[in-house]
Design an enzyme around this catalytic site. Structure first.
Site, PDB file in Angstrom:
ATOM      1  N   ASP A   1      -5.707  -7.793  -3.379  1.00  0.00           N
ATOM      2  CA  ASP A   1      -5.933  -7.459  -1.979  1.00  0.00           C
ATOM      3  C   ASP A   1      -7.292  -8.090  -1.513  1.00  0.00           C
ATOM      4  O   ASP A   1      -7.318  -9.422  -1.290  1.00  0.00           O
ATOM      5  CB  ASP A   1      -5.857  -5.897  -1.604  1.00  0.00           C
TER       6      ASP A   1
ATOM      7  N   HIS B   1       0.789  -1.219   0.057  1.00  0.00           N
ATOM      8  CA  HIS B   1       0.055   0.134  -0.062  1.00  0.00           C
ATOM      9  C   HIS B   1       0.743   1.389   0.039  1.00  0.00           C
ATOM     10  O   HIS B   1       0.939   2.098  -0.999  1.00  0.00           O
ATOM     11  CB  HIS B   1      -0.969   0.094   1.004  1.00  0.00           C
TER      12      HIS B   1
END
Length: 458
Positions: free
Chosen positions: A324, A273
């Site tokens: 994800d 991220h």
């Protein structure tokens, strides 16, 4: 096995009339361009457009099954990542090992149909719903491996160490207790997961994943680094504003600052991220040679923020893509969302393009190289010695008809979608034919049965 392509993207650029020979071990044995019709007829498979295919470097497979269940407004005034997380924890309480295996197989099938050839699974669900370990500590890791045996996808399994509910060392709460281990038990679990991965083809391997600075104590993070050695080490980092504030309050530094000051972060690291970084942190992370693991669709869905991709790439940083939360599994949309996020933030167009290469080419090749590095996989290019990780596009589509060079990638990513993918090979295994996985009916049927039962429970 030999594959002939009218056009192919190679390390030296676009080539025509390419003949690829795949060795028995799934690597590319030879690659020839501008072959004549006689040589082309040697191929058992002919395609119009052949590309190297990337790794999906970050996935929580089980979350695919809750996609679409978290879009209602909750009791709080503002829905955030943290309120979404509570829904995820409640969903976890109803999942059995059989459910997790079926969901994971479905996710891996969707990844292959989207053009991904390897699943780097950030696997943190280890125990029973009440936190009691299974008799086999690695039971759920073995279910991920079983899914990969069925789908044929390459697997980099990343068992996750998750110790605490926050930087203050508070105990894990409801929902989180399925994740929890101290380091000693985690090391035993990791050993069992390693034995399971050894059952797969040689292009699969195991890494280590300390969950985050919030969930892992500094001494345990150091132990994870030792356990990983040169193998892939993945960790969430600087995803949310609240996370940054919590780490800074506990350690006196922001997450990226603290990590780079306390560890020799290098090429085997993948930091997931990194949507909350200052310019100085962006530059410093780029200089380490580590991979920034970006998940643009999930980061948009959860309101994480925007990764500074333009600056990071300009500083020589490496990045890759993952799905994800798996709310959608689509390679072209991940690439498109990453680029559009930069345009929205900076009020520009073609944010990462260079005078020599288009936007699609820059992003696609970055994802190829970074994903392969993050997964510890000899991949990322149509080159001799690499795994035959390949995807073919449908040149008869109106989106691609007449396209040449980088315009092929730009038209696929920005004007088309993953329906343009006709064939996918993972380490030479031909798993997607005419757009569908070779075991798709079996995998979909099982997933539908599981979901009917889960929806009734949830």
């Amino acid at each position: 096995m030999k594959i002939y392509a009218e056009k192919a993207l190679t390390p030296t650029g676009w080539q025509k009339d390419v003949l690829v020979t795949v060795a028995a071990d799934g690597t590319i044995a030879s690659l020839e361009s501008e072959v004549d019709d006689t040589r082309a007829k040697e191929a058992g498979k002919r395609v119009a457009i052949l590309l190297p295919a990337p790794v999906n470097l970050h996935s929580h497979a089980f979350q695919r099954a809750m996609a679409g269940m978290s879009e209602k407004r909750g009791p709080e005034a503002l829905d955030t990542f943290w309120t979404w997380r509570q829904i995820m924890y409640r969903f976890l309480d109803i999942l059995s090992p059989d459910d997790i295996e079926a969901i994971t197989a479905f996710v891996q099938m969707e990844m292959l149909e989207a053009g991904y050839i390897c699943n780097a699974e950030f696997h943190y669900v280890h125990h029973q719903p009440d936190g009691t370990p299974y008799d086999n500590l690695a039971e759920l890791s073995e279910r991920v491996v079983a899914a990969a045996e069925l789908t044929g996808i390459g697997l980099t399994l990343l068992p996750v160490l998750y110790q605490y509910g926050g930087c203050d060392g508070r105990p894990l709460g409801a929902g989180q207790i399925r994740f929890g281990n101290d380091f000693d038990r985690f090391a035993r679990l990791h050993e069992g997961a390693s034995r399971a991965v050894a059952r797969l083809s040689t292009d699969s391997l195991i890494g280590v994943a300390p969950h985050s600075l919030r969930a892992v104590a500094p001494d345990a993070l150091a132990s994870c680094v030792d356990l990983a050695g040169a193998r892939p080490l993945h960790m969430h980092l600087a995803e949310q504003i609240k996370e940054v504030e919590e780490v800074e309050a506990a350690y006196g530094q922001r997450p990226v600052e603290w990590l780079l000051a306390n560890h020799a972060v290098g090429p085997n690291w993948c930091l997931i991220h990194c949507t909350q970084m200052t310019d100085a942190e962006t530059d410093a992370l780029a200089a380490t040679g580590a991979v920034a693991g970006l998940c643009p669709i999930t980061e948009s869905s959860l309101g994480d923020g925007i990764f500074n991709g333009v600056r990071y790439l300009d500083k020589g940083g490496r990045l890759g893509l993952g799905s994800d939360s798996n709310i959608r599994i689509t390679l072209s949309e991940e690439l498109r969302t990453l680029e559009y996020s930069q345009r929205l933030r900076d009020h520009c167009r073609a944010s990462v393009a260079t005078p020599e290469q288009s936007t699609g080419r820059v992003l696609f090749e970055a994802a190829l190289v970074g994903g392969a590095q993050a997964a510890g996989r000899a991949s990322g290019a149509l080159a001799v010695g690499c795994h035959a990780d390949l995807m073919a596009l449908d040149a008869s589509s109106p989106m691609l008809d007449g396209c040449e060079g980088d315009e092929i990638l730009d038209s696929w990513i920005f004007a088309g979608d993953d329906r343009l993918i006709t064939d996918v090979w993972s380490a030479g295994r031909h798993l997607v034919i005419d757009g569908s996985h070779i075991r798709g009916d079996e995998i979909r049927t099982r997933y539908i049965q599981v979901m009917r039962r889960l929806r009734q429970k949830f």
